[in-house]
Motif scaffolding. Structure first.
Motif, PDB file in Angstrom:
ATOM      1  N   GLU A   1      86.345  38.110 -79.690  1.00  0.00           N
ATOM      2  CA  GLU A   1      85.865  37.149 -80.696  1.00  0.00           C
ATOM      3  C   GLU A   1      84.342  37.185 -80.749  1.00  0.00           C
ATOM      4  OE1 GLU A   1      85.959  32.310 -81.563  1.00  0.00           O
ATOM      5  OE2 GLU A   1      86.996  33.165 -79.834  1.00  0.00           O
ATOM      6  N   PRO A   2      83.761  37.514 -81.891  1.00  0.00           N
ATOM      7  CA  PRO A   2      82.300  37.505 -81.998  1.00  0.00           C
ATOM      8  C   PRO A   2      81.735  36.114 -81.709  1.00  0.00           C
ATOM      9  CG  PRO A   2      83.292  38.638 -83.869  1.00  0.00           C
ATOM     10  CD  PRO A   2      84.412  37.960 -83.143  1.00  0.00           C
ATOM     11  N   ASP A   3      80.743  36.056 -80.812  1.00  0.00           N
ATOM     12  CA  ASP A   3      80.181  34.759 -80.447  1.00  0.00           C
ATOM     13  C   ASP A   3      78.960  34.990 -79.555  1.00  0.00           C
ATOM     14  OD1 ASP A   3      79.818  31.989 -80.083  1.00  0.00           O
ATOM     15  OD2 ASP A   3      81.994  31.665 -80.074  1.00  0.00           O
ATOM     16  N   ASN A   4      78.331  33.909 -79.150  1.00  0.00           N
ATOM     17  CA  ASN A   4      77.234  33.962 -78.197  1.00  0.00           C
ATOM     18  C   ASN A   4      77.798  33.865 -76.782  1.00  0.00           C
ATOM     19  OD1 ASN A   4      75.010  34.007 -80.099  1.00  0.00           O
ATOM     20  ND2 ASN A   4      75.516  31.876 -80.555  1.00  0.00           N
TER      21      ASN A   4
ATOM     22  N   LYS B   1      81.287  43.349 -80.348  1.00  0.00           N
ATOM     23  CA  LYS B   1      82.142  44.413 -79.839  1.00  0.00           C
ATOM     24  C   LYS B   1      82.010  44.494 -78.319  1.00  0.00           C
ATOM     25  CE  LYS B   1      81.647  47.178 -84.059  1.00  0.00           C
ATOM     26  NZ  LYS B   1      81.243  48.500 -84.628  1.00  0.00           N
ATOM     27  N   SER B   2      82.904  45.248 -77.732  1.00  0.00           N
ATOM     28  CA  SER B   2      82.929  45.405 -76.276  1.00  0.00           C
ATOM     29  C   SER B   2      81.615  45.997 -75.772  1.00  0.00           C
ATOM     30  CB  SER B   2      84.096  46.305 -75.872  1.00  0.00           C
ATOM     31  OG  SER B   2      85.322  45.730 -76.283  1.00  0.00           O
ATOM     32  N   VAL B   3      81.273  45.665 -74.526  1.00  0.00           N
ATOM     33  CA  VAL B   3      80.042  46.160 -73.916  1.00  0.00           C
ATOM     34  C   VAL B   3      80.378  46.777 -72.556  1.00  0.00           C
ATOM     35  CG1 VAL B   3      78.517  44.521 -75.063  1.00  0.00           C
ATOM     36  CG2 VAL B   3      79.551  43.920 -72.862  1.00  0.00           C
ATOM     37  N   ARG B   4      79.452  47.593 -72.056  1.00  0.00           N
ATOM     38  CA  ARG B   4      79.586  48.188 -70.741  1.00  0.00           C
ATOM     39  C   ARG B   4      78.463  47.650 -69.853  1.00  0.00           C
ATOM     40  NH1 ARG B   4      82.500  52.134 -69.005  1.00  0.00           N
ATOM     41  NH2 ARG B   4      83.104  52.691 -71.120  1.00  0.00           N
ATOM     42  N   ILE B   5      78.819  47.279 -68.636  1.00  0.00           N
ATOM     43  CA  ILE B   5      77.857  46.726 -67.695  1.00  0.00           C
ATOM     44  C   ILE B   5      77.727  47.660 -66.499  1.00  0.00           C
ATOM     45  CG2 ILE B   5      77.328  44.808 -66.137  1.00  0.00           C
ATOM     46  CD1 ILE B   5      78.734  42.956 -68.037  1.00  0.00           C
TER      47      ILE B   5
ATOM     48  N   MET C   1      81.933  35.948 -67.258  1.00  0.00           N
ATOM     49  CA  MET C   1      81.460  35.877 -68.641  1.00  0.00           C
ATOM     50  C   MET C   1      82.033  34.630 -69.303  1.00  0.00           C
ATOM     51  SD  MET C   1      82.345  38.425 -71.834  1.00  0.00           S
ATOM     52  CE  MET C   1      84.000  37.735 -71.967  1.00  0.00           C
ATOM     53  N   GLY C   2      81.214  33.997 -70.127  1.00  0.00           N
ATOM     54  CA  GLY C   2      81.678  32.843 -70.874  1.00  0.00           C
ATOM     55  C   GLY C   2      80.839  32.634 -72.116  1.00  0.00           C
ATOM     56  N   LYS C   3      81.330  31.828 -73.012  1.00  0.00           N
ATOM     57  CA  LYS C   3      80.568  31.506 -74.217  1.00  0.00           C
ATOM     58  C   LYS C   3      79.400  30.601 -73.852  1.00  0.00           C
ATOM     59  CE  LYS C   3      84.397  31.994 -77.479  1.00  0.00           C
ATOM     60  NZ  LYS C   3      85.221  31.352 -78.526  1.00  0.00           N
ATOM     61  N   SER C   4      78.307  30.812 -74.533  1.00  0.00           N
ATOM     62  CA  SER C   4      77.106  30.024 -74.264  1.00  0.00           C
ATOM     63  C   SER C   4      77.405  28.536 -74.432  1.00  0.00           C
ATOM     64  CB  SER C   4      75.978  30.434 -75.214  1.00  0.00           C
ATOM     65  OG  SER C   4      75.629  31.781 -74.992  1.00  0.00           O
ATOM     66  N   GLY C   5      76.980  27.759 -73.458  1.00  0.00           N
ATOM     67  CA  GLY C   5      77.219  26.321 -73.486  1.00  0.00           C
ATOM     68  C   GLY C   5      78.370  25.892 -72.602  1.00  0.00           C
ATOM     69  N   GLU C   6      79.252  26.841 -72.227  1.00  0.00           N
ATOM     70  CA  GLU C   6      80.359  26.510 -71.341  1.00  0.00           C
ATOM     71  C   GLU C   6      79.853  26.332 -69.911  1.00  0.00           C
ATOM     72  OE1 GLU C   6      83.247  29.598 -71.668  1.00  0.00           O
ATOM     73  OE2 GLU C   6      84.166  28.768 -73.475  1.00  0.00           O
ATOM     74  N   ASP C   7      80.592  25.564 -69.122  1.00  0.00           N
ATOM     75  CA  ASP C   7      80.274  25.420 -67.711  1.00  0.00           C
ATOM     76  C   ASP C   7      80.521  26.748 -67.002  1.00  0.00           C
ATOM     77  OD1 ASP C   7      80.701  24.758 -64.796  1.00  0.00           O
ATOM     78  OD2 ASP C   7      80.203  22.763 -65.565  1.00  0.00           O
ATOM     79  N   ILE C   8      79.589  27.154 -66.150  1.00  0.00           N
ATOM     80  CA  ILE C   8      79.711  28.450 -65.483  1.00  0.00           C
ATOM     81  C   ILE C   8      80.973  28.522 -64.641  1.00  0.00           C
ATOM     82  CG2 ILE C   8      78.588  30.059 -63.887  1.00  0.00           C
ATOM     83  CD1 ILE C   8      75.931  28.864 -64.692  1.00  0.00           C
ATOM     84  N   SER C   9      81.413  27.394 -64.109  1.00  0.00           N
ATOM     85  CA  SER C   9      82.630  27.386 -63.298  1.00  0.00           C
ATOM     86  C   SER C   9      83.864  27.735 -64.122  1.00  0.00           C
ATOM     87  CB  SER C   9      82.812  26.018 -62.627  1.00  0.00           C
ATOM     88  OG  SER C   9      82.914  24.990 -63.600  1.00  0.00           O
TER      89      SER C   9
END
Length: 219
Positions: free
Chosen positions: A86-89, A31-35, A53-61
């Motif tokens: 989308e639920p994910d890491n 679910k959505s988060v607050r930073i 923000m990105g999915k774990s394993g993606e290139d930071i760029s």
């Protein structure tokens, strides 16, 4: 590289680019988060940063920017919501884009869950200052209350009210709808009770809505 400043205890960096990003650990989010971020700059040159923000394993760029500040002028505090579809890491990255010889310092980075319904009073503008003499508090005064919707859903029929203890002194006319992650200023009018010289009056402003608030401590 990031370092710990020996004088302030803050995280800091004088290097820029995604290759020097400060990255969170892997977070499984449904679910959505607050930073909430508190940061500052060091030096006289222009200081810039962004959060991605990105999915774990993606290139930071390839991460998607979720917040940015092109002109950091001093101590800064921001709070924003990130929608998770989308639920994910996931990982978040703080990237320094400041000019040469201008450091970025990070005080706080807090990530918290977002409730479905959550209002918060951000600010109240009173018609009189503290310690105003009783003789100047005659008649009806108007109060302006800034209310934010920190939840993921719209809050309907939002109203504000002014109390002395449990005694209602005044409330807003009608109700206001506040969309997710938005703020509204709601006004109310009230007349303060008569007091003797030297007496103090303790006022409380409360906010309500049609929906049940998940966190009422800041209402």
């Amino acid at each position: 590289a990031w370092f710990t400043d020996e004088w302030t205890g803050m995280f800091g960096t004088d290097q820029t680019g995604v290759e020097n990003a400060l990255i969170t650990r892997c977070l499984y989010l449904e679910k959505s988060v607050r930073i909430k971020l508190q940061y500052s700059k060091g030096g006289w040159e222009t200081s810039r940063m962004y959060v991605a923000m990105g999915k774990s394993g993606e290139d930071i760029s390839d991460f998607v920017r979720v917040d940015e500040n092109d002109t950091i002028e001093g101590d800064t505090e921001v709070e924003f919501m990130v929608t998770i579809t989308e639920p994910d890491n996931y990982n978040f990255a703080i990237v320094n884009e400041s000019e040469e010889d201008c450091n970025l310092y990070l005080y706080t980075c807090a990530i918290s869950n977002v409730s479905q319904y959550d209002l918060r009073i951000e600010d109240v503008t009173y018609p009189a200052a503290p310690f105003t003499p009783q003789i100047q508090l005659t008649g009806e005064g108007e109060y302006f209350v800034t209310v934010s919707n920190r939840g993921t859903e719209i809050m309907t029929d939002v109203k504000v009210a002014l109390y002395e203890g449990e005694t209602l002194l005044g409330e807003s006319d009608g109700g206001t709808n506040i969309a997710s992650d938005k703020k509204e200023v709601i006004s109310l009018k009230a007349k303060l009770p008569e007091k003797n010289i030297g007496d103090q009056i303790n006022l409380t402003v409360k906010v309500t809505a049609s929906e049940e608030d998940a966190y009422i401590d800041d209402n």
